[in-house]
Design an enzyme around this catalytic site. Structure first.
Site, PDB file in Angstrom:
ATOM      1  N   ALA A   9      -4.190  -1.452   7.306  1.00 60.77           N
ATOM      2  CA  ALA A   9      -2.848  -1.035   7.601  1.00 60.77           C
ATOM      3  C   ALA A   9      -2.341  -1.770   8.944  1.00 60.77           C
ATOM      4  CB  ALA A   9      -2.384   0.357   7.837  1.00 60.77           C
ATOM      5  N   ARG A  15       8.441  -9.144   5.590  1.00 63.19           N
ATOM      6  CA  ARG A  15       9.425  -9.045   4.667  1.00 63.19           C
ATOM      7  C   ARG A  15      10.367  -7.676   4.583  1.00 63.19           C
ATOM      8  NH1 ARG A  15       8.112 -10.856  -0.953  1.00 63.19           N
ATOM      9  NH2 ARG A  15       5.991 -10.327  -0.742  1.00 63.19           N
ATOM     10  N   GLY A  80      -7.152 -11.611   8.387  1.00 65.60           N
ATOM     11  CA  GLY A  80      -7.780 -11.393   6.807  1.00 65.60           C
ATOM     12  C   GLY A  80      -8.177 -10.352   6.465  1.00 65.60           C
ATOM     13  N   ASP A 105      -0.396   0.060   2.155  1.00 62.00           N
ATOM     14  CA  ASP A 105       1.007  -0.362   1.520  1.00 62.00           C
ATOM     15  C   ASP A 105       0.960  -0.219  -0.049  1.00 62.00           C
ATOM     16  OD1 ASP A 105      -0.535  -2.646   0.845  1.00 62.00           O
ATOM     17  OD2 ASP A 105       0.924  -3.788   1.540  1.00 62.00           O
ATOM     18  N   ARG A 313      13.909  25.534   7.133  1.00 59.96           N
ATOM     19  CA  ARG A 313      13.124  24.389   8.222  1.00 59.96           C
ATOM     20  C   ARG A 313      11.694  24.669   8.561  1.00 59.96           C
ATOM     21  NH1 ARG A 313      16.893  24.344  13.020  1.00 59.96           N
ATOM     22  NH2 ARG A 313      15.130  22.933  13.929  1.00 59.96           N
ATOM     23  N   TYR A 346      21.633  32.687  11.031  1.00 63.49           N
ATOM     24  CA  TYR A 346      20.678  31.588  11.581  1.00 63.49           C
ATOM     25  C   TYR A 346      19.468  32.632  12.198  1.00 63.49           C
ATOM     26  CZ  TYR A 346      18.004  28.925  14.659  1.00 63.49           C
ATOM     27  OH  TYR A 346      16.825  28.110  15.173  1.00 63.49           O
TER      28      TYR A 346
HETATM   29  C1  UD1 Z   1      -4.820  -9.249  -1.163  1.00 61.54           C
HETATM   30  C2  UD1 Z   1      -5.920  -9.840  -1.855  1.00 61.54           C
HETATM   31  C3  UD1 Z   1      -5.562 -10.438  -3.514  1.00 61.54           C
HETATM   32  C4  UD1 Z   1      -4.925  -9.222  -4.238  1.00 61.54           C
HETATM   33  C5  UD1 Z   1      -3.877  -8.433  -3.421  1.00 61.54           C
HETATM   34  C6  UD1 Z   1      -3.035  -7.295  -4.010  1.00 61.54           C
HETATM   35  C7  UD1 Z   1      -7.390 -10.707  -0.286  1.00 61.54           C
HETATM   36  C8  UD1 Z   1      -7.857 -12.088   0.663  1.00 61.54           C
HETATM   37  N1  UD1 Z   1      -6.490 -10.872  -1.082  1.00 61.54           N
HETATM   38  O1  UD1 Z   1      -3.973 -10.213  -0.996  1.00 61.54           O
HETATM   39  O2  UD1 Z   1      -6.546 -10.644  -4.154  1.00 61.54           O
HETATM   40  O3  UD1 Z   1      -4.518  -9.537  -5.534  1.00 61.54           O
HETATM   41  O4  UD1 Z   1      -3.769  -8.123  -2.134  1.00 61.54           O
HETATM   42  O5  UD1 Z   1      -2.189  -6.835  -3.276  1.00 61.54           O
HETATM   43  O6  UD1 Z   1      -7.928  -9.760   0.118  1.00 61.54           O
HETATM   44  N2  UD1 Z   1      -4.442  -6.471   6.117  1.00 61.54           N
HETATM   45  C9  UD1 Z   1      -4.982  -6.035   7.360  1.00 61.54           C
HETATM   46  N3  UD1 Z   1      -5.488  -7.014   8.257  1.00 61.54           N
HETATM   47  C10 UD1 Z   1      -5.328  -8.560   7.738  1.00 61.54           C
HETATM   48  C11 UD1 Z   1      -5.079  -8.825   6.912  1.00 61.54           C
HETATM   49  C12 UD1 Z   1      -4.440  -7.754   5.772  1.00 61.54           C
HETATM   50  O7  UD1 Z   1      -5.145  -5.030   7.761  1.00 61.54           O
HETATM   51  O8  UD1 Z   1      -5.991  -9.154   8.742  1.00 61.54           O
HETATM   52  C13 UD1 Z   1      -3.940  -5.421   5.209  1.00 61.54           C
HETATM   53  C14 UD1 Z   1      -2.259  -5.783   5.147  1.00 61.54           C
HETATM   54  O9  UD1 Z   1      -1.566  -4.901   6.019  1.00 61.54           O
HETATM   55  C15 UD1 Z   1      -2.318  -5.106   3.619  1.00 61.54           C
HETATM   56  C16 UD1 Z   1      -3.461  -5.365   3.049  1.00 61.54           C
HETATM   57  O10 UD1 Z   1      -4.446  -5.790   4.158  1.00 61.54           O
HETATM   58  O11 UD1 Z   1      -2.105  -3.747   3.477  1.00 61.54           O
HETATM   59  C17 UD1 Z   1      -3.483  -6.510   2.105  1.00 61.54           C
HETATM   60  O12 UD1 Z   1      -3.256  -7.776   2.901  1.00 61.54           O
HETATM   61  P1  UD1 Z   1      -2.095  -8.940   2.283  1.00 61.54           P
HETATM   62  O13 UD1 Z   1      -2.139  -9.886   3.507  1.00 61.54           O
HETATM   63  O14 UD1 Z   1      -1.011  -8.473   1.752  1.00 61.54           O
HETATM   64  O15 UD1 Z   1      -3.086  -9.372   1.035  1.00 61.54           O
HETATM   65  P2  UD1 Z   1      -2.452 -10.308   0.047  1.00 61.54           P
HETATM   66  O16 UD1 Z   1      -2.335 -11.875   0.384  1.00 61.54           O
HETATM   67  O17 UD1 Z   1      -1.295  -9.624  -0.640  1.00 61.54           O
HETATM   68 CA    CA Z   2       0.013  -7.951  -0.240  1.00 63.13          CA
END
Ligand code: UD1
Ligand code: CA
Length: 449
Positions: A9, A15, A80, A105, A313, A346
């Site tokens: 996360a 976006r 990554g 997400d 509440r 209330y």
């Molecule tokens: C990733 C996968 C892809 C897959 C796709 C599905 C990899 C290299 N690729 O791509 O194969 O089809 O998800 O949605 O894993 N995040 C971190 N730290 C980082 C990078 C990412 O916490 O350094 C988290 C992001 O916040 C997100 C999730 O990892 O929740 C995925 O990262 P994102 O950059 O969206 O990966 P994709 O390029 O979509």
């Molecule tokens: Ca993604």
């Protein structure tokens, strides 16, 4: 076998066009992150680690709220998904068992699917799906039944891009193995990132086994934009409505009822039109919530009726057969069995004993401008209409307060308490008063003309 969760996360979610970290945007009245977390927590994991980066402080707070036992590690630079998992591994030191990696997400992942992954006997298991439009997803490259590697879209050949079996991102492996694999990753690829997906090829090169468990594409839906968030909200609501109906709940107008993550409604409960649930609501079997109610952080017991137009509440606890009527607001209050609060009231920070009747227009004056105070009302009390209960104050069992009373002192059991000005009656004075007022009005109209 023990299970640990790693939830990624750290991403900003550019976006979303927002100051709020992506995983804190709300779906079903809960942060996005809480959804994947809940699916994972249903497996009763021994450890939970969330990798935060952008807005880590805020993310941390949300994590603690969703699961006080979860640990948050910070990934300062988003290098990554593989790098993110590597940051989490030290927090799992000493843990023996399987690790499930989820994305914060991706809210629709079901615990049944995660369970199926845990049942896989392969050394490393990936959750895949058949994509209607594979777009930029990573592709699962197999030889026969065996998964060989995952290739990211950016790095894929035309032939690989033609594969429709895609990577959801969820991955499962033994903790020691995963730790070793993510430490061995390189960033020699089109994105210059440490890809978690490369762990498959690394494992295969060592002669280990890799498998794919598949799920419907709908479960892997990720949120990247506000439009996707809005679509996800309507999908979430549709799913919750269908679940409630399946569980034997009557929804008079399902499309107008809005659920939150974790809303729990028992069998044979009846929910009228235009009811909105915030977080933390449980409704027991056979209770009824009538039209236009807003409920949050409350518990409604068997046989209780609420609304129309009521607001419950956080901390509102309604015991069996309680009746809460229209234009009533209840916060942080416990209503024992059979209490009736019919109209325009209330109750805040109050305890109300069984079978007590709260008259129309009653208000617990719980706030003195600085502090909140409690009101305690015993069993079988009759609170007259328009009573102001100035807290802290106690009304004893079987007592009665006169309508329009301002109760500032404790009322003993069985006492009658009156706290209002004595009435004055002046015979025949009404017509004279009207005459005076009419003359005044006529004068004003003349002056105005
Ligand atoms: C990733 C996968 C892809 C897959 C796709 C599905 C990899 C290299 N690729 O791509 O194969 O089809 O998800 O949605 O894993 N995040 C971190 N730290 C980082 C990078 C990412 O916490 O350094 C988290 C992001 O916040 C997100 C999730 O990892 O929740 C995925 O990262 P994102 O950059 O969206 O990966 P994709 O390029 O979509
Ligand atoms: Ca993604």
């Amino acid at each position: 076998m023990a299970v640990a969760l790693i939830v990624l996360a750290a991403g900003q979610g550019t976006r979303m066009n927002s100051d709020l970290p992506k995983v804190l945007h709300r779906l079903g009245a809960a942060p996005l992150l809480a959804h994947a977390l809940a699916a994972g927590i249903a497996l009763d994991p021994a450890r939970v680690v969330v990798v935060a980066g952008h807005g880590a402080d805020q993310v941390s707070k949300a994590v603690t709220k969703a699961d006080p036992a979860a640990e948050v590690v910070i990934q300062t630079e988003q290098l990554g998904t593989g790098h993110a998992v590597a940051q989490a591994m030290p927090a799992l030191a000493g843990f023996e068992g399987r690790v499930l990696v989820l994305y914060g997400d991706t809210p629709f992942i079901r615990s049944e699917t995660l369970e199926a992954m845990l049942e896989s006997t392969a050394d490393i298991t990936v959750l895949g799906f058949e994509a209607a439009d594979p777009g930029r997803y990573g592709r699962l490259v197999s030889k026969g039944a065996a998964l060989e590697r995952i290739v990211e879209f950016k790095d894929a050949s035309d032939e690989e891009r033609a594969i429709t079996l895609c990577n959801s991102g969820v991955i499962c492996a033994d903790a020691a193995l995963l730790s070793r694999l993510v430490a061995a990753l390189s960033n020699d690829n089109a994105a210059g990132e440490y890809y978690l997906t490369d762990t498959i090829a690394l494992a295969r090169a060592e002669g280990l086994t890799a498998a794919v468990v598949t799920c419907p594409e709908a479960e892997t839906l990720g949120i990247n934009t506000r439009a996707e968030l809005a679509t996800a909200e309507s999908l979430f609501q549709a799913r919750m409505r269908a679940e409630a109906l399946d569980n034997g709940v009557t929804l008079t107008a399902p499309d107008t009822v809005f659920f939150a993550l974790g809303t729990h409604i028992g069998r044979d409960a009846v929910i009228g039109p235009n009811v909105v649930f915030g977080p933390g609501v449980t409704i027991e079997s056979g209770a009824e919530v009538m039209a236009f109610c807003h409920l949050e952080g409350c518990h409604i017991s068997r046989g209780a009726t609420v609304g129309p137009f009521a607001r419950l509440r956080p901390g509102a606890e309604l015991a069996e057969d309680v009746h809460v009527g229209n234009f009533v607001e209840i916060k942080n209050s416990i209503l024992d069995e059979g209490v009736k609060v019919g109209h325009l009231t209330y109750l805040g920070d109050a305890d109300v004993g069984e079978f007590t009747n709260i008259g129309a227009g009653t208000i617990t004056c719980n706030y003195d401008g600085v502090m909140k105070h409690r009101t305690t009302i015993g069993a079988n009390v009759f609170i007259g209409s328009d009573t102001m209960l100035v807290a802290p104050v106690t009304v004893g069992a079987g007592a009665l307060t006169g309508s329009g009373s301002v109760i500032t002192q404790n009322v003993p059991d069985s006492a009658l308490a009156l706290g209002r000005a004595r009435q004055v009656v002046k015979p025949g004075l009404a017509p004279k008063l009207f005459e005076m007022l009419r003359a005044q009005k006529a004068r004003r109209m003349k002056e105005g003309a």
